[in-house]
Scaffold this motif. Sequence first.
Motif, mmCIF file in Angstrom:
data_model
loop_
_atom_site.group_PDB
_atom_site.id
_atom_site.type_symbol
_atom_site.label_atom_id
_atom_site.label_comp_id
_atom_site.label_asym_id
_atom_site.label_seq_id
_atom_site.Cartn_x
_atom_site.Cartn_y
_atom_site.Cartn_z
ATOM 1 N N GLU A 1 -6.563 2.127 -5.125
ATOM 2 C CA GLU A 1 -7.002 2.527 -3.790
ATOM 3 C C GLU A 1 -6.197 3.727 -3.291
ATOM 4 O OE1 GLU A 1 -6.302 -0.637 -4.656
ATOM 5 O OE2 GLU A 1 -8.335 -1.467 -4.618
ATOM 6 N N GLN A 2 -4.880 3.701 -3.492
ATOM 7 C CA GLN A 2 -4.048 4.826 -3.076
ATOM 8 C C GLN A 2 -4.438 6.091 -3.830
ATOM 9 O OE1 GLN A 2 -0.394 2.878 -4.173
ATOM 10 N NE2 GLN A 2 0.314 2.895 -2.051
ATOM 11 N N SER B 1 -7.310 6.782 -5.187
ATOM 12 C CA SER B 1 -8.623 7.224 -4.711
ATOM 13 C C SER B 1 -8.513 7.978 -3.396
ATOM 14 C CB SER B 1 -9.563 6.031 -4.536
ATOM 15 O OG SER B 1 -9.905 5.507 -5.783
ATOM 16 N N GLU B 2 -7.661 7.500 -2.494
ATOM 17 C CA GLU B 2 -7.461 8.199 -1.224
ATOM 18 C C GLU B 2 -6.970 9.628 -1.457
ATOM 19 O OE1 GLU B 2 -5.049 6.152 1.675
ATOM 20 O OE2 GLU B 2 -6.057 4.262 1.245
ATOM 21 N N ASP C 1 -10.339 11.402 -3.959
ATOM 22 C CA ASP C 1 -11.781 11.363 -3.685
ATOM 23 C C ASP C 1 -12.293 12.624 -3.008
ATOM 24 O OD1 ASP C 1 -12.070 8.942 -4.906
ATOM 25 O OD2 ASP C 1 -12.324 7.780 -3.062
ATOM 26 N N ASN D 1 0.828 -1.202 0.000
ATOM 27 C CA ASN D 1 0.000 0.000 0.000
ATOM 28 C C ASN D 1 0.869 1.261 0.000
ATOM 29 O OD1 ASN D 1 -2.536 1.179 -0.209
ATOM 30 N ND2 ASN D 1 -2.624 1.570 1.984
#
Length: 90
Positions: A44-45, A47-48, A51, A25
Motif C-alpha cells: 500500500e505504501q 502504491s501511494e 500510482d 503504515n
Amino acid sequence: MINIRPVSDLRNKFSEIEETVIHSNAPVFLTKNGYGTMVLMSIEQYSELTDNIERKLDESDAAAEQTTVRYSASEVFGRARSRINEHARV
C-alpha cells in the motif's frame, strides 16, 4: 517515528518487522555495518508512492501516440529545470 533496524533483523525477526511495516503504515530502514542498505514498506505504501507516476506515464504514452512531435533529452530536461527553477522562486 523513524524505525531503523539492522539487516540481520530481517532474517532473525521477520515477523516483527512485517507487523511494524503493515500496522504502523511506515517504512522500516535497514542498515548493514552502520550504513543504510534498504527500505521495507508495505505494498500500500509503495502504491501511494508510484500510482500517480504510473498514471502520468500512461497519459504521456497516450499523448505521444497522438502526435509525431518528439523532443530531445536536452529539451525535456531543460524544460523540467525551468519549471523547477520557477517553483523555487515562488
